[in-house]
Design a protein around this motif. Structure first.
Motif, PDB file in Angstrom:
ATOM      1  N   GLY A 151       0.802  -1.207   0.000  1.00 25.77           N
ATOM      2  CA  GLY A 151       0.000   0.000   0.000  1.00 25.77           C
ATOM      3  C   GLY A 151       0.836   1.258   0.000  1.00 25.77           C
ATOM      4  N   ILE A 152       0.215   2.349   0.415  1.00 27.47           N
ATOM      5  CA  ILE A 152       0.822   3.665   0.295  1.00 27.47           C
ATOM      6  C   ILE A 152       1.965   3.873   1.287  1.00 27.47           C
ATOM      7  N   ILE A 153       1.961   3.130   2.403  1.00 29.74           N
ATOM      8  CA  ILE A 153       3.006   3.325   3.411  1.00 29.74           C
ATOM      9  C   ILE A 153       4.329   2.697   2.985  1.00 29.74           C
ATOM     10  N   GLU A 154       4.265   1.528   2.351  1.00 29.35           N
ATOM     11  CA  GLU A 154       5.496   0.801   2.025  1.00 29.35           C
ATOM     12  C   GLU A 154       5.539   0.370   0.556  1.00 29.35           C
ATOM     13  N   PRO A 155       5.491   1.342  -0.379  1.00 32.48           N
ATOM     14  CA  PRO A 155       5.505   0.983  -1.805  1.00 32.48           C
ATOM     15  C   PRO A 155       6.789   0.289  -2.240  1.00 32.48           C
ATOM     16  N   ARG A 156       7.885   0.471  -1.468  1.00 33.00           N
ATOM     17  CA  ARG A 156       9.157  -0.161  -1.835  1.00 33.00           C
ATOM     18  C   ARG A 156       9.073  -1.678  -1.816  1.00 33.00           C
ATOM     19  N   LYS A 157       8.036  -2.234  -1.180  1.00 37.26           N
ATOM     20  CA  LYS A 157       7.885  -3.693  -1.107  1.00 37.26           C
ATOM     21  C   LYS A 157       7.210  -4.266  -2.347  1.00 37.26           C
ATOM     22  N   ALA A 158       6.927  -3.419  -3.317  1.00 36.00           N
ATOM     23  CA  ALA A 158       6.265  -3.899  -4.528  1.00 36.00           C
ATOM     24  C   ALA A 158       7.171  -4.840  -5.309  1.00 36.00           C
ATOM     25  N   ALA A 159       6.593  -5.969  -5.747  1.00 38.49           N
ATOM     26  CA  ALA A 159       7.332  -6.926  -6.578  1.00 38.49           C
ATOM     27  C   ALA A 159       6.783  -6.962  -8.001  1.00 38.49           C
ATOM     28  N   LEU A 160       5.607  -6.358  -8.218  1.00 38.97           N
ATOM     29  CA  LEU A 160       4.955  -6.357  -9.521  1.00 38.97           C
ATOM     30  C   LEU A 160       4.747  -4.919  -9.986  1.00 38.97           C
ATOM     31  N   ARG A 161       4.588  -4.749 -11.281  1.00 33.78           N
ATOM     32  CA  ARG A 161       4.201  -3.433 -11.794  1.00 33.78           C
ATOM     33  C   ARG A 161       2.869  -3.037 -11.163  1.00 33.78           C
ATOM     34  N   GLY A 162       2.788  -1.787 -10.734  1.00 31.63           N
ATOM     35  CA  GLY A 162       1.571  -1.333 -10.084  1.00 31.63           C
ATOM     36  C   GLY A 162       0.943  -0.153 -10.792  1.00 31.63           C
ATOM     37  N   TRP A 163       0.010   0.480 -10.101  1.00 32.95           N
ATOM     38  CA  TRP A 163      -0.712   1.618 -10.639  1.00 32.95           C
ATOM     39  C   TRP A 163      -0.471   2.829  -9.747  1.00 32.95           C
ATOM     40  N   GLY A 164      -1.154   3.914 -10.053  1.00 36.17           N
ATOM     41  CA  GLY A 164      -1.091   5.105  -9.228  1.00 36.17           C
ATOM     42  C   GLY A 164       0.106   5.970  -9.547  1.00 36.17           C
ATOM     43  N   SER A 165       0.121   7.153  -8.959  1.00 35.29           N
ATOM     44  CA  SER A 165       1.193   8.098  -9.231  1.00 35.29           C
ATOM     45  C   SER A 165       2.543   7.575  -8.753  1.00 35.29           C
ATOM     46  N   ILE A 166       2.551   6.695  -7.751  1.00 34.88           N
ATOM     47  CA  ILE A 166       3.786   6.068  -7.291  1.00 34.88           C
ATOM     48  C   ILE A 166       4.195   4.929  -8.228  1.00 34.88           C
TER      49      ILE A 166
END
Length: 504
Positions: free
Chosen positions: A112-127
Motif C-alpha cells: 500500500g501507500i506506506i510501504e511501496p518499496r515492497k512492490a514486486a509487480l508493476r503497479g498503478w497510481g502516481s507512485i
C-alpha cells in the motif's frame, strides 16, 4: 427481497492491531441486495426523494503486504436507490484488475501507500507500485458510475442499478495511460462536462482534461509544475478550473533515492493555477497563497473579476509525531487526525484583473468533506454541508450546515458509537430553494452492528434523520459519495423497477 450475491474469503486476522481494520473500519465480506419491502424503515422515506446515492470506500479482503493504510483497501461501492417511497440497497466490490488478480491468488500481491518499496509487480497510481483499488472517489457521468482512487488509477465504470463492474472506461481511458485519472473529478450538471486531472513523478507532472456530456475526451493538456506534487482536489467554475500546486510533496532528495517521504515545506507558498475550461498550459494564471494543504473543496465560483474558492484548508497537514512511539499505530492516527491538521472552512479570492490573492477563514471549527447542491456546483451558492470529524481518529460524528449569506450555522451530532459518511445533497422534486432537499448518508452504527442509511431534511438538520433504513450488515466508514438525479441515468424509472424485481 434480501439476497447474498457473493461472499469473499478474507485472510485478514482478527482481532487486528491496526485500528483501521477494526470497529467502524472493519471490512465486510458479503455483497448484499436488499429491497422494499424487506428493509426495516424507521420513520418514512420521503416520496419526493428520487435518485441514486452511491458511496465508495476501502474494504480489503486480504492481509496487507506491510502496514495497512486506510487508502489501501479494495474499493467497495454501497448504493441506495430511491423512488416513490421505495428503496433498494446494494454493495459490490469494484472488480479492478488488481482485485481479480488477488482473488485468484488468494492473497495480497501489492503493498500500500506506506510501504511501496515492497512492490514486486508493476503497479498503478502516481507512485506506480500500488494496486488499482478504485476505492476513493465516485460520480455518475455518461449514464454510469465512475470510480477511481486518489493516487490516480484507471477509471472504472459500474452499472448504476446492478453495481456490476463493466470494466475500464472504453472511450478515453487509453488516452490517459499510464497516469489514469485522479480524484476529484468534477461534473458540471448544467453542461454535462466532467473536468479531471492526474499527476505523477515524471514530467509532465500534471495533466488536465475535459470529458463532454457524450462521454468523449474533448480536451487533454499537460501542465507544467516545478516538480512532482501530491494534489488531491480541483476547483471548477462556470468558465475555469483551479489547479493545485501545494507545498506538501515528497522530499525531492529522498525521491531521487527511491524513498517516498512526504514533507510540508512551510517556506514554499501554495500556488493555484486558474485555467479556462478548455485552456492550454500557456493560459494558466498562477496565484500564490498561504502555505497549506487541501483535501476537499466545498465550491468554486466567479464573482466579478474574482474566482472564489471555498474549501477545508489544512495549515498543519503533517502533525509533529516525533514524540509518539515508533511501534503501534499512534503515529498513523495522528497523521490522519483532522484536528491536528487544523482543517477548517476557508475562502480564497483570486483577482483575475490585479493578480492578487485574498484569503480568510470562514470558521474556526474543524470540519471536512463539504458538499453542496449539485446545481450550484461551480456557481454562486449559499449553503455548504460539512462533516464534523472525531478528535483523535478519522471518523465523522456530526453534520454542520453553513449559511454563507447570513453566517448562521446548524449542527447535528450523532449518538456515541455512531458515525456518518460524506452526505451529498439530494434535491427535492419541485424544489424552489437551494436547500430544498435532503442530505443522504450511510451510518456506521457500532451499537447495533447494522449499517443504516439516514435521510436528513437539508433545511433543518437539527431535527435529525427524517428516516433511517436498517441494512443487512454493517457499512464500514468510507470515502466519497455522490447523488445522481434521475435525469443523469437513462430510463431511471424502468431501471429502478427492474432492479426492484431482481431483474439485474
Amino acid at each position: 427481497m434480501k439476497t447474498i450475491s457473493f461472499q469473499a474469503s478474507p485472510t485478514i486476522v482478527w482481532p487486528n492491531e491496526n485500528p483501521y481494520l477494526n470497529d467502524a473500519w472493519r471490512p465486510v465480506d458479503t455483497e448484499w441486495t436488499a429491497t422494499s419491502p424487506d428493509l426495516e424503515i424507521i420513520g418514512e422515506i420521503p416520496r419526493d426523494l428520487s435518485g441514486l446515492y452511491v458511496r465508495n470506500g476501502h474494504n480489503p479482503v486480504h492481509e496487507s503486504i506491510g502496514r495497512y493504510h486506510p487508502y489501501d483497501g479494495d474499493g467497495m461501492v454501497h448504493a441506495m436507490a430511491f423512488h416513490g417511497g421505495k428503496v433498494q440497497y446494494r454493495n459490490r466490490w469494484v472488480r479492478t484488475v488488481g482485485f481479480l488478480a488477488e482473488q485468484a491468488a488468494g492473497k495480497s500481491l501489492w503493498p500500500g501507500i506506506i510501504e511501496p518499496r515492497k512492490a514486486a509487480l508493476r503497479g498503478w497510481g502516481s507512485i506506480g507500485a500500488m494496486k488499482d483499488n478504485a476505492g476513493t472517489d465516485i460520480i455518475v457521468h455518461g449514464g454510469k458510475i465512475l470510480a477511481a482512487m486518489s493516487q490516480c488509477s484507471e477509471p472504472y465504470r459500474i452499472s448504476p442499478f446492478s453495481l456490476e463492474t463493466t470494466g475500464v472506461e472504453p472511450n478515453w481511458a487509453r488516452a490517459l495511460f499510464p497516469r489514469g485519472i485522479c480524484s476529484h473529478f468534477k461534473v458540471d450538471e448544467h453542461t454535462g462536462h466532467m473536468m479531471f486531472f492526474n499527476f505523477g513523478e515524471t514530467p509532465p507532472y500534471m495533466n488536465y482534461g475535459v470529458v463532454d456530456r457524450d462521454n468523449q475526451l474533448v480536451h487533454f493538456e499537460p501542465i507544467e509544475l516545478p516538480g512532482p506534487r501530491w494534489p488531491h482536489d480541483l476547483g471548477m467554475t462556470e468558465n475555469y478550473c483551479v489547479l493545485h500546486d501545494l507545498p506538501l510533496f515528497f522530499d525531492p532528495e529522498r525521491l531521487r533515492q527511491g524513498s517516498h517521504r512526504l514533507g510540508f515545506w512551510r517556506d514554499v507558498p501554495s500556488r493555484f493555477g486558474i485555467i479556462p475550461r478548455f485552456g492550454k498550459n500557456v493560459d494558466v494564471r498562477w496565484f500564490e497563497a498561504e502555505p497549506c494543504y487541501i483535501l476537499h473543496l466545498s465550491n468554486t465560483f466567479e464573482e466579478g473579476d474574482e474566482v472564489v474558492m471555498d474549501g477545508c484548508i489544512q495549515t498543519n497537514p503533517l502533525p509533529d509525531i516525533s514524540g509518539l512511539p515508533t511501534e503501534g499505530y499512534e503515529r498513523l492516527k495522528a497523521m490522519l487526525d483532522l484536528h491536528l491538521q487544523k482543517a477548517r472552512m476557508h475562502r480564497w479570492r483570486f483577482n483575475l484583473r490585479t493578480g492578487q490573492t485574498r484569503e480568510e477563514d470562514l470558521d474556526d471549527q474543524v470540519t471536512e468533506f463539504p458538499m453542496v447542491n449539485g446545481l450550484h456546483n461551480g456557481r454562486s451558492y449559499r449553503y455548504s454541508y460539512n462533516a464534523i470529524p472525531n478528535k483523535g481518529f478519522w471518523l465523522l460524528e456530526g453534520l454542520k450546515k453553513y449559511d454563507l449569506l447570513t453566517g448562521r450555522t446548524q449542527t447535528y451530532m450523532l449518538p456515541q458509537g455512531c458515525y456518518l459518511s460524506e452526505a451529498p445533497f439530494a434535491q427535492r422534486r419541485g424544489a424552489t430553494a437551494e436547500d430544498d432537499g435532503y442530505l443522504v448518508t450511510f451510518l456506521t452504527n457500532l451499537n447495533t452492528g447494522k449499517g443504516e442509511c439516514a435521510i436528513f431534511d437539508a433545511r433543518d438538520i437539527t431535527r435529525g434523520p427524517v428516516a433511517r433504513i436498517v441494512l443487512p450488515q454493517q457499512v464500514p466508514t468510507g470515502a466519497h459519495a455522490f447523488w445522481a438525479t434521475p435525469d443523469m441515468l437513462p430510463d431511471f424509472e424502468a431501471g429502478f423497477e427492474a432492479a426492484l424485481q431482481g431483474n439485474y
